[in-house]
Write an enzyme that holds these catalytic residues in place. Sequence first.
Site, short mmCIF file in Angstrom:
data_model
loop_
_atom_site.label_atom_id
_atom_site.label_comp_id
_atom_site.label_asym_id
_atom_site.label_seq_id
_atom_site.Cartn_x
_atom_site.Cartn_y
_atom_site.Cartn_z
CD GLU A 212 -2.80 -0.90 2.52
OE1 GLU A 212 -3.84 -0.28 2.31
OE2 GLU A 212 -2.47 -1.32 3.64
CG HIS A 236 -7.09 -8.28 4.09
ND1 HIS A 236 -8.41 -8.55 4.29
CD2 HIS A 236 -6.93 -6.98 4.44
CE1 HIS A 236 -9.03 -7.46 4.73
NE2 HIS A 236 -8.15 -6.50 4.83
C1 BG6 Z 1 -8.26 -2.95 5.55
C2 BG6 Z 1 -7.17 -2.49 6.48
O1 BG6 Z 1 -8.82 -4.15 6.01
O2 BG6 Z 1 -7.72 -3.15 4.25
C3 BG6 Z 1 -6.53 -1.22 5.95
O3 BG6 Z 1 -7.73 -2.24 7.77
C4 BG6 Z 1 -6.05 -1.43 4.54
O4 BG6 Z 1 -5.44 -0.83 6.78
C5 BG6 Z 1 -7.17 -1.99 3.67
O5 BG6 Z 1 -5.62 -0.16 4.03
C6 BG6 Z 1 -6.65 -2.38 2.30
O6 BG6 Z 1 -7.73 -2.72 1.48
P1 BG6 Z 1 -7.66 -2.52 -0.10
O7 BG6 Z 1 -8.94 -3.12 -0.59
O8 BG6 Z 1 -7.56 -1.04 -0.32
O9 BG6 Z 1 -6.43 -3.24 -0.56
#
Ligand code: BG6
Length: 486
Positions: A212, A236
């Site tokens: 990220e 995740h």
């Molecule tokens: C969330 C986390 O579950 O997923 C966040 O709490 C993270 O910290 C986010 O930024 C990332 O999700 P995506 O769908 O943007 O990859």
Amino acid sequence: MDHSFDLVLFGGRGDLSMRKLLPALYRACTEGALVEGTRIFPTVRAEEERDDYIEWAEYALKTHLNAGEYRDDNWLKLKSMIQPVWLDIGENDERWQNLAKTLKAEAHPVVYYLAVPPAVFEPACRLIHEMGLVDENARVVLEKPIGYDRESALEINSKMGEYFSEEQIYRIDHYLGKETVQNLLALRMSNVVFEKLWDAKTIDHVQISISETVGLEGRAGFYDHVGAMRDMVQNHVLQLLCLIAMEKPSRFEADQIRAEKIKVLNALRLIEGDAVDEEAVRGQYSAGQQAGDLVAGYVEELGDPTSTTETFVAIKAHIDNWRWAGVPFYLRTGKRLAGRFAEIVIKYKPVSHRAFDSAVGDMPANQLTIRLQPDEAIELQLNGKKLDQLNFELAPIKLNLSLADQYRGFHSDAYKRLILDAAANNSTLFIHRDEVDLAWRWIDPIINHWGVTKRKPELYRSGSYGPYRADELIEQDNRKWSNPEL
Ligand code: BG6
């Protein structure tokens, strides 16, 4: 959805509701998936919040939908379904009774979505129960994180179990709602190529990366208490690992898929004591540059120079079963990294015999890349002959399937899919309590060891690919992280 339902959105004014759930509902409504008679009850904690809610919701949509997606007529339609409710979640009072009366007036499914901290799960469920609302139409959706460790997760799951049956509890991991993650299941289960080439005989190792660029995004209070291990790896990353590693169920059904994932989690080798220092790396971002802008380090952004919360984790995991014996799974995730991407890389073994002499060129091992974001793509890297010359020379060729190009204009929205699935009583993409438990069983010893050694996370520059030790983790095995071109 071909039938109406009620959605009670606890934490209706919260960050998740504003940024993700309202846009998801807007998309569902735009696509005609919210049929007439559907009602949405976002709960707020003050009377003024109730009065201003519609204005906030409109602002949230205009801010968080993709450019060009917002349209007044669609909003008008969604707006007519929204009835904000002023409620003290834990108080058995007249306001709760009114809500219960309104809900009982319709005999269609009711989804209670708990977009609130885990501490509020119990009072909310108790009140739903006390109001006599737990019937065959009721289902409750829980947001992650479920607990802070194995013990607290067990407590939450047991408490929830007092009010709802396991079939009525929908634990969300929004990664499972992403189209490409579901595509992963489709790929594995409907292609003979992957049926045959999916085990330790042909695969050298697997990499799972969720990278990220964002930092704290105003969630300091939550994040500093949690860190990357609990925020991303426990859910995740491990879910992706399960989908890659699980055996194929005999039917594409919730119970069977969950049972296979549970077997994988059970087979995950625990990393304990000093092994944690060898197999897991934790990092924290320091100041740096991102997309040309200077950004502050984690502790400056947080305003607490003493914080040792990790914003990056890399782990070498092993699955002790016949399929995956000796195949490491390298996992990594972090914030404020060089780019936003989520990828699964399956690195195959080299061919068993080299028929060409070295002058013909290198024969890098085949690689299958499944990119979940930002663009959705599947790439297979092979070797072929350079076609434009007389000499026989080898060159890499890529079979590249860009799903983003193929489905241009399609907006995949994980939350939309999951809300509609919960309303339709389809729990295939939700998490069973045993999955939560086993994920914590694997996570806890690693976090505990970090607590015992009190070693600070390794700093990495914002805008980089993470700490030096994360590279070392994989390079000491003569392998390399596969970083996409950004
Ligand atoms: C969330 C986390 O579950 O997923 C966040 O709490 C993270 O910290 C986010 O930024 C990332 O999700 P995506 O769908 O943007 O990859």
